[in-house]
Design a protein around this motif. Structure first.
Motif, short mmCIF file in Angstrom:
data_model
loop_
_atom_site.label_atom_id
_atom_site.label_comp_id
_atom_site.label_asym_id
_atom_site.label_seq_id
_atom_site.Cartn_x
_atom_site.Cartn_y
_atom_site.Cartn_z
N ALA A 196 141.44 2.80 13.27
CA ALA A 196 141.03 2.17 14.54
C ALA A 196 139.58 2.49 14.88
O ALA A 196 138.84 1.62 15.36
CB ALA A 196 141.96 2.63 15.67
N LEU A 197 139.16 3.73 14.64
CA LEU A 197 137.77 4.09 14.90
C LEU A 197 136.83 3.35 13.97
O LEU A 197 135.75 2.92 14.38
CB LEU A 197 137.58 5.61 14.77
N ALA A 198 137.21 3.17 12.72
CA ALA A 198 136.38 2.42 11.77
C ALA A 198 136.24 0.97 12.23
O ALA A 198 135.13 0.41 12.20
CB ALA A 198 136.98 2.49 10.37
N VAL A 199 137.33 0.37 12.66
CA VAL A 199 137.27 -1.02 13.13
C VAL A 199 136.38 -1.11 14.37
O VAL A 199 135.54 -2.01 14.47
CB VAL A 199 138.70 -1.55 13.42
N ALA A 200 136.56 -0.19 15.30
CA ALA A 200 135.76 -0.22 16.53
C ALA A 200 134.28 -0.02 16.23
O ALA A 200 133.43 -0.71 16.81
CB ALA A 200 136.26 0.86 17.50
N LEU A 201 133.95 0.89 15.34
CA LEU A 201 132.54 1.10 15.00
C LEU A 201 131.98 -0.11 14.26
O LEU A 201 130.81 -0.46 14.43
CB LEU A 201 132.37 2.37 14.16
N GLY A 202 132.80 -0.76 13.46
CA GLY A 202 132.37 -1.98 12.79
C GLY A 202 132.06 -3.09 13.78
O GLY A 202 131.26 -3.98 13.51
N ARG A 203 132.68 -3.02 14.94
CA ARG A 203 132.42 -3.99 16.02
C ARG A 203 131.39 -3.47 17.02
O ARG A 203 131.24 -4.02 18.10
CB ARG A 203 133.72 -4.31 16.75
N ARG A 204 130.75 -2.36 16.65
CA ARG A 204 129.68 -1.75 17.45
C ARG A 204 130.15 -1.25 18.81
O ARG A 204 129.43 -1.32 19.80
CB ARG A 204 128.50 -2.70 17.61
N ARG A 205 131.34 -0.73 18.87
CA ARG A 205 131.86 -0.14 20.11
C ARG A 205 131.36 1.30 20.20
O ARG A 205 131.77 2.16 19.43
CB ARG A 205 133.38 -0.17 20.14
N THR A 206 130.49 1.55 21.16
CA THR A 206 129.87 2.87 21.26
C THR A 206 130.87 3.97 21.59
O THR A 206 130.69 5.11 21.20
CB THR A 206 128.77 2.88 22.34
N ILE A 207 131.94 3.61 22.27
CA ILE A 207 132.92 4.61 22.68
C ILE A 207 133.64 5.25 21.49
O ILE A 207 134.22 6.32 21.61
CB ILE A 207 133.92 4.00 23.68
N ALA A 208 133.60 4.61 20.33
CA ALA A 208 134.32 5.12 19.16
C ALA A 208 133.54 6.20 18.41
O ALA A 208 134.12 6.90 17.58
CB ALA A 208 134.64 3.97 18.22
N ARG A 209 132.25 6.33 18.68
CA ARG A 209 131.46 7.27 17.89
C ARG A 209 131.85 8.72 18.14
O ARG A 209 132.02 9.49 17.19
CB ARG A 209 129.96 7.08 18.15
N ALA A 210 132.00 9.13 19.39
CA ALA A 210 132.31 10.54 19.69
C ALA A 210 133.65 10.97 19.08
O ALA A 210 133.72 12.03 18.44
CB ALA A 210 132.28 10.78 21.19
N PRO A 211 134.74 10.20 19.24
CA PRO A 211 135.99 10.64 18.60
C PRO A 211 135.89 10.68 17.07
O PRO A 211 136.49 11.55 16.44
CB PRO A 211 137.03 9.61 19.04
N ALA A 212 135.12 9.77 16.50
CA ALA A 212 134.95 9.78 15.04
C ALA A 212 134.22 11.05 14.61
O ALA A 212 134.59 11.67 13.60
CB ALA A 212 134.19 8.54 14.59
N ILE A 213 133.22 11.45 15.36
CA ILE A 213 132.48 12.66 15.04
C ILE A 213 133.39 13.88 15.16
O ILE A 213 133.37 14.78 14.31
CB ILE A 213 131.22 12.79 15.92
N VAL A 214 134.22 13.93 16.21
CA VAL A 214 135.14 15.05 16.38
C VAL A 214 136.10 15.15 15.19
O VAL A 214 136.31 16.24 14.65
CB VAL A 214 135.92 14.92 17.71
N LEU A 215 136.64 14.02 14.77
CA LEU A 215 137.55 14.05 13.62
C LEU A 215 136.84 14.51 12.35
O LEU A 215 137.43 15.22 11.53
CB LEU A 215 138.18 12.68 13.40
N GLN A 216 135.59 14.13 12.20
CA GLN A 216 134.84 14.55 11.01
C GLN A 216 134.52 16.04 11.06
O GLN A 216 134.58 16.71 10.03
CB GLN A 216 133.56 13.72 10.87
N PHE A 217 134.20 16.56 12.26
CA PHE A 217 133.95 18.00 12.35
C PHE A 217 135.22 18.80 12.11
O PHE A 217 135.16 19.96 11.70
CB PHE A 217 133.34 18.37 13.71
#
Length: 132
Positions: free
Chosen positions: A63-84
């Motif tokens: 879901a975060l990948a899809v949202a970032l592919g659609r340029r949804r800024t709100i998805a970046r922070a949770p994606a970063i948390v999951l990566q950390f």
């Protein structure tokens, strides 16, 4: 008149691709966990909880990948948390003798964080990188 959106910059495209790949990999692990849970003689409840957790992680990554592919800024922070979160997971895998998978997990998490925090990604997501 409809406007054609600009293509994603390379850094964001790679981050989206890597997040999708992680989601698929975790989905495949979930399928294995379903099999292992059904074959287990130990606690069924514990196996189901781990399986549901893995499924939720796979869905979140996708879901975060899809949202970032659609340029949804709100998805970046949770994606970063999951990566950390991959950093301590990788660390403990290294401590447990699985350095062959732990070290790449750490590198992968830090790489995706770097891609998500890069200048082209910031501009594509609409973050102001230049302060007046």
């Amino acid at each position: 008149m409809t406007s054609v959106p600009e293509p994603l910059p390379g850094s964001l495209r790679w981050a989206v691709w890597l997040l999708r790949a992680q989601g698929i990999a975790l989905g495949l692990l979930t399928l294995f966990l379903v099999y292992a849970t059904l074959r287990a003689t130990a606690s069924l409840v514990g196996g189901l909880l781990v399986t549901v957790f893995a499924l939720a992680g796979a869905a979140a990554l996708w879901a975060l990948a899809v949202a970032l592919g659609r340029r949804r800024t709100i998805a970046r922070a949770p994606a970063i948390v999951l990566q950390f979160m991959l950093v301590p997971i990788g660390y403990y895998m290294i401590q447990g003798g699985l350095a062959w998978i732990g070290a790449p997990l750490i590198v992968l998490g830090l790489l995706v964080c770097g891609l998500l925090l890069s200048g082209p990604t910031n501009r594509a997501l609409g973050f102001d990188t230049e302060r007046a």
